[in-house]
Design a protein around this motif. Structure first.
Motif, PDB file in Angstrom:
ATOM      1  N   GLN A 200       0.812  -1.205   0.000  1.00 35.86           N
ATOM      2  CA  GLN A 200       0.000   0.000   0.000  1.00 35.86           C
ATOM      3  C   GLN A 200       0.854   1.268   0.000  1.00 35.86           C
ATOM      4  O   GLN A 200       1.872   1.336   0.697  1.00 35.86           O
ATOM      5  CB  GLN A 200      -0.921   0.011   1.222  1.00 35.86           C
ATOM      6  N   SER A 201       0.411   2.246  -0.770  1.00 32.32           N
ATOM      7  CA  SER A 201       1.143   3.504  -0.870  1.00 32.32           C
ATOM      8  C   SER A 201       1.078   4.302   0.426  1.00 32.32           C
ATOM      9  O   SER A 201       2.037   4.952   0.831  1.00 32.32           O
ATOM     10  CB  SER A 201       0.575   4.357  -2.013  1.00 32.32           C
ATOM     11  N   LYS A 202      -0.060   4.269   1.085  1.00 30.74           N
ATOM     12  CA  LYS A 202      -0.263   5.103   2.272  1.00 30.74           C
ATOM     13  C   LYS A 202       0.538   4.632   3.470  1.00 30.74           C
ATOM     14  O   LYS A 202       1.150   5.441   4.176  1.00 30.74           O
ATOM     15  CB  LYS A 202      -1.748   5.153   2.635  1.00 30.74           C
ATOM     16  N   THR A 203       0.546   3.334   3.728  1.00 30.02           N
ATOM     17  CA  THR A 203       1.173   2.809   4.939  1.00 30.02           C
ATOM     18  C   THR A 203       2.437   1.997   4.686  1.00 30.02           C
ATOM     19  O   THR A 203       3.222   1.783   5.611  1.00 30.02           O
ATOM     20  CB  THR A 203       0.189   1.905   5.691  1.00 30.02           C
ATOM     21  N   GLY A 204       2.626   1.531   3.456  1.00 28.02           N
ATOM     22  CA  GLY A 204       3.772   0.688   3.159  1.00 28.02           C
ATOM     23  C   GLY A 204       3.564  -0.766   3.534  1.00 28.02           C
ATOM     24  O   GLY A 204       4.417  -1.612   3.273  1.00 28.02           O
ATOM     25  N   SER A 205       2.417  -1.081   4.134  1.00 27.05           N
ATOM     26  CA  SER A 205       2.134  -2.463   4.526  1.00 27.05           C
ATOM     27  C   SER A 205       1.563  -3.246   3.346  1.00 27.05           C
ATOM     28  O   SER A 205       1.037  -2.667   2.393  1.00 27.05           O
ATOM     29  CB  SER A 205       1.144  -2.493   5.686  1.00 27.05           C
ATOM     30  N   GLU A 206       1.665  -4.560   3.428  1.00 24.47           N
ATOM     31  CA  GLU A 206       1.164  -5.413   2.354  1.00 24.47           C
ATOM     32  C   GLU A 206      -0.280  -5.821   2.609  1.00 24.47           C
ATOM     33  O   GLU A 206      -0.716  -5.966   3.751  1.00 24.47           O
ATOM     34  CB  GLU A 206       2.030  -6.657   2.206  1.00 24.47           C
ATOM     35  N   ALA A 207      -1.012  -6.012   1.535  1.00 18.67           N
ATOM     36  CA  ALA A 207      -2.378  -6.513   1.595  1.00 18.67           C
ATOM     37  C   ALA A 207      -2.438  -7.793   0.779  1.00 18.67           C
ATOM     38  O   ALA A 207      -1.733  -7.926  -0.230  1.00 18.67           O
ATOM     39  CB  ALA A 207      -3.360  -5.477   1.052  1.00 18.67           C
ATOM     40  N   PHE A 208      -3.284  -8.729   1.209  1.00 18.64           N
ATOM     41  CA  PHE A 208      -3.407 -10.022   0.548  1.00 18.64           C
ATOM     42  C   PHE A 208      -4.889 -10.296   0.275  1.00 18.64           C
ATOM     43  O   PHE A 208      -5.688 -10.349   1.207  1.00 18.64           O
ATOM     44  CB  PHE A 208      -2.841 -11.133   1.430  1.00 18.64           C
ATOM     45  N   VAL A 209      -5.227 -10.461  -1.015  1.00 17.26           N
ATOM     46  CA  VAL A 209      -6.623 -10.660  -1.403  1.00 17.26           C
ATOM     47  C   VAL A 209      -6.736 -11.908  -2.268  1.00 17.26           C
ATOM     48  O   VAL A 209      -6.020 -12.038  -3.265  1.00 17.26           O
ATOM     49  CB  VAL A 209      -7.155  -9.441  -2.199  1.00 17.26           C
ATOM     50  N   PRO A 210      -7.615 -12.859  -1.917  1.00 13.80           N
ATOM     51  CA  PRO A 210      -7.795 -14.039  -2.761  1.00 13.80           C
ATOM     52  C   PRO A 210      -8.391 -13.644  -4.112  1.00 13.80           C
ATOM     53  O   PRO A 210      -9.383 -12.935  -4.161  1.00 13.80           O
ATOM     54  CB  PRO A 210      -8.763 -14.909  -1.945  1.00 13.80           C
ATOM     55  N   MET A 211      -7.764 -14.100  -5.200  1.00 14.46           N
ATOM     56  CA  MET A 211      -8.248 -13.748  -6.535  1.00 14.46           C
ATOM     57  C   MET A 211      -8.513 -14.990  -7.387  1.00 14.46           C
ATOM     58  O   MET A 211      -9.627 -15.202  -7.840  1.00 14.46           O
ATOM     59  CB  MET A 211      -7.241 -12.831  -7.243  1.00 14.46           C
ATOM     60  N   ARG A 212      -7.487 -15.781  -7.588  1.00  8.61           N
ATOM     61  CA  ARG A 212      -7.646 -16.976  -8.429  1.00  8.61           C
ATOM     62  C   ARG A 212      -7.297 -18.223  -7.610  1.00  8.61           C
ATOM     63  O   ARG A 212      -6.509 -19.076  -8.016  1.00  8.61           O
ATOM     64  CB  ARG A 212      -6.777 -16.861  -9.680  1.00  8.61           C
ATOM     65  N   THR A 213      -7.898 -18.259  -6.444  1.00  7.61           N
ATOM     66  CA  THR A 213      -7.706 -19.380  -5.531  1.00  7.61           C
ATOM     67  C   THR A 213      -9.040 -19.675  -4.852  1.00  7.61           C
ATOM     68  O   THR A 213      -9.863 -18.762  -4.701  1.00  7.61           O
ATOM     69  CB  THR A 213      -6.648 -19.024  -4.462  1.00  7.61           C
ATOM     70  N   PRO A 214      -9.291 -20.927  -4.470  1.00  6.32           N
ATOM     71  CA  PRO A 214     -10.538 -21.212  -3.756  1.00  6.32           C
ATOM     72  C   PRO A 214     -10.598 -20.371  -2.483  1.00  6.32           C
ATOM     73  O   PRO A 214      -9.609 -20.236  -1.764  1.00  6.32           O
ATOM     74  CB  PRO A 214     -10.421 -22.706  -3.436  1.00  6.32           C
ATOM     75  N   LEU A 215     -11.753 -19.805  -2.204  1.00  8.36           N
ATOM     76  CA  LEU A 215     -11.896 -18.964  -1.028  1.00  8.36           C
ATOM     77  C   LEU A 215     -11.856 -19.812   0.244  1.00  8.36           C
ATOM     78  O   LEU A 215     -12.385 -20.923   0.265  1.00  8.36           O
ATOM     79  CB  LEU A 215     -13.217 -18.192  -1.077  1.00  8.36           C
ATOM     80  N   PRO A 216     -11.238 -19.297   1.304  1.00 10.06           N
ATOM     81  CA  PRO A 216     -11.275 -20.029   2.576  1.00 10.06           C
ATOM     82  C   PRO A 216     -12.704 -20.112   3.069  1.00 10.06           C
ATOM     83  O   PRO A 216     -13.562 -19.300   2.703  1.00 10.06           O
ATOM     84  CB  PRO A 216     -10.398 -19.166   3.496  1.00 10.06           C
ATOM     85  N   GLU A 217     -12.958 -21.065   3.923  1.00  9.26           N
ATOM     86  CA  GLU A 217     -14.327 -21.325   4.370  1.00  9.26           C
ATOM     87  C   GLU A 217     -14.978 -20.104   5.006  1.00  9.26           C
ATOM     88  O   GLU A 217     -16.170 -19.860   4.828  1.00  9.26           O
ATOM     89  CB  GLU A 217     -14.328 -22.499   5.361  1.00  9.26           C
ATOM     90  N   TRP A 218     -14.202 -19.307   5.743  1.00  3.57           N
ATOM     91  CA  TRP A 218     -14.799 -18.197   6.480  1.00  3.57           C
ATOM     92  C   TRP A 218     -15.383 -17.119   5.569  1.00  3.57           C
ATOM     93  O   TRP A 218     -16.251 -16.363   5.975  1.00  3.57           O
ATOM     94  CB  TRP A 218     -13.787 -17.584   7.447  1.00  3.57           C
ATOM     95  N   CYS A 219     -14.923 -17.048   4.307  1.00  3.40           N
ATOM     96  CA  CYS A 219     -15.480 -16.041   3.402  1.00  3.40           C
ATOM     97  C   CYS A 219     -16.053 -16.645   2.125  1.00  3.40           C
ATOM     98  O   CYS A 219     -16.237 -15.951   1.122  1.00  3.40           O
ATOM     99  CB  CYS A 219     -14.443 -14.977   3.058  1.00  3.40           C
ATOM    100  N   ALA A 220     -16.364 -17.947   2.164  1.00  2.00           N
ATOM    101  CA  ALA A 220     -16.864 -18.642   0.975  1.00  2.00           C
ATOM    102  C   ALA A 220     -18.166 -18.043   0.451  1.00  2.00           C
ATOM    103  O   ALA A 220     -18.432 -18.084  -0.750  1.00  2.00           O
ATOM    104  CB  ALA A 220     -17.058 -20.125   1.283  1.00  2.00           C
ATOM    105  N   GLU A 221     -18.976 -17.450   1.334  1.00  2.00           N
ATOM    106  CA  GLU A 221     -20.258 -16.902   0.885  1.00  2.00           C
ATOM    107  C   GLU A 221     -20.094 -15.626   0.061  1.00  2.00           C
ATOM    108  O   GLU A 221     -21.071 -15.110  -0.492  1.00  2.00           O
ATOM    109  CB  GLU A 221     -21.172 -16.640   2.074  1.00  2.00           C
ATOM    110  N   LEU A 222     -18.854 -15.128  -0.071  1.00  2.42           N
ATOM    111  CA  LEU A 222     -18.601 -13.944  -0.891  1.00  2.42           C
ATOM    112  C   LEU A 222     -18.163 -14.316  -2.314  1.00  2.42           C
ATOM    113  O   LEU A 222     -17.745 -13.464  -3.080  1.00  2.42           O
ATOM    114  CB  LEU A 222     -17.508 -13.079  -0.247  1.00  2.42           C
TER     115      LEU A 222
END
Length: 343
Positions: A200-222
């Motif tokens: 991220q430009s603002k904080t320099g920290s990394e973000a991780f977003v599932p894109m082309r992978t099966p979603l984990p169970e906790w967010c499967a409904e998305l």
């Protein structure tokens, strides 16, 4: 909506930002921007110039450095010939009086950052004339409002799959990326496991977003949101490396990306912002039971305090709800209803 070139203040054509005539006008002003004035040693202008070349200034995030640079440029342009030794608290207070609320606070940050460097590493001043000034009061605000499901549906109807506008909506909605980061997301940032990873430009920290992978169970409904995001970006002709490039194959500026999203929403009758999409994603994750650490990983927050307001409000709702949680969560807005959410 009137647009102006940031450096020169010249009004730009009332055309889409990816139109060749708009780009040509913008490039003309970009190349013809005012030349910096050289100031004598010991002046405020010279101090601003040296500070912008310091290691401290270069260590700021891109977003913060850009904001500070604009204020330092204005300070130098207005008061550059003034000797730093002649500066007093009343001079800084007079300058701050030109601003209100958050703008005044940001201006004071610019002054204090400059003076902190000038009195320590820069060795240009003996004391900080802004030290006794207080930050301006600002009215409490909920910030950028999140998008409701009805508003997202309305914009989806206006911009079908295959348009760049739809790709911008879906990608920012799914990733929760700020406009300044969303504009530069590329297919190459998706690792071998199918996770989109970006800094991220603002904080320099990394973000991780599932894109082309099966979603984990906790967010499967998305999964439906992810499916729409992939459909939208993959439908762009040629599948360019840069997800949200202009029709001319260029990356947008941060301001241009924000304006682009606001404009595509406005054309569909929705008055919402790109940052509102980020809040929408955070709220959606909290409502399905995401932990603070899961929210931090997805949206790149640095501290628990930044995300706990989302999980805390969602948890309070779940404590008074029965087994039909999904159904109950689908209120008319689809969002937390027991208090404002900021961030």
């Amino acid at each position: 909506m009137r647009l102006y070139h940031r450096k020169t203040g010249v009004r730009l054509p009332d055309l889409p930002e990816d139109h060749p005539d708009f780009i040509a006008a913008w490039m003309k002003e970009e190349n013809a921007g005012p030349k910096p004035t050289r100031h004598d040693t010991g002046t405020l202008g010279a101090a601003c110039r040296l500070f912008e070349h310091s290691a401290i200034f270069r260590g700021y995030s891109d977003v913060y450095r850009n904001t500070m640079s604009k204020h330092l440029g204005d300070i130098s342009g207005r008061y550059g010939k003034v000797k730093t030794s002649a500066l007093r608290e009343r001079h800084i207070a007079s300058d701050l009086a030109r601003f209100d609320g958050h703008a005044a606070r940001t201006r004071l940050k610019a002054w204090r950052s400059l003076f902190a460097w000038a009195t320590s590493e820069g060795g240009l001043m003996e004391s900080d004339p802004s030290r006794g000034l207080r930050r301006a009061r600002v009215a409490k605000s909920d910030g950028y409002p999140p998008w409701t499901p009805a508003e997202i549906a309305q914009v989806r109807e206006a911009w079908p799959i295959g348009t760049r506008q739809r790709a911008a909506l879906e990608l920012l909605h799914w990733t929760g990326a700020r406009a300044v980061d969303g504009r530069s997301l590329t297919r190459g940032m998706i690792d071998s496991d199918g996770v989109l990873r970006y800094r991220q430009s603002k904080t320099g920290s990394e973000a991780f977003v599932p894109m082309r992978t099966p979603l984990p169970e906790w967010c499967a409904e998305l999964a439906s949101d992810l499916d729409l995001a992939l459909q939208a970006v993959d439908a762009i002709e040629g599948k360019p490396l840069l997800f949200l490039e202009t029709a001319w194959g260029r990356a947008r500026t941060a301001a241009s990306m924000s304006n682009y999203v606001s404009n595509l929403a406005r054309s569909a009758g929705v008055a919402k912002s790109a940052h509102g999409l980020r809040k929408t994603r955070l709220i959606a994750l909290a409502e399905i039971g995401a932990t603070s650490h899961q929210l931090m990983a997805w949206c790149g927050h640095l501290t628990l305090a930044e995300v706990e307001r989302y999980t805390r409000l969602a948890s309070r709702r779940r404590t008074v709800m029965g087994t039909e949680r999904k159904q109950n969560l689908q209120n008319e807005d689809g969002f937390l209803q027991n208090g404002p959410v900021r961030g």
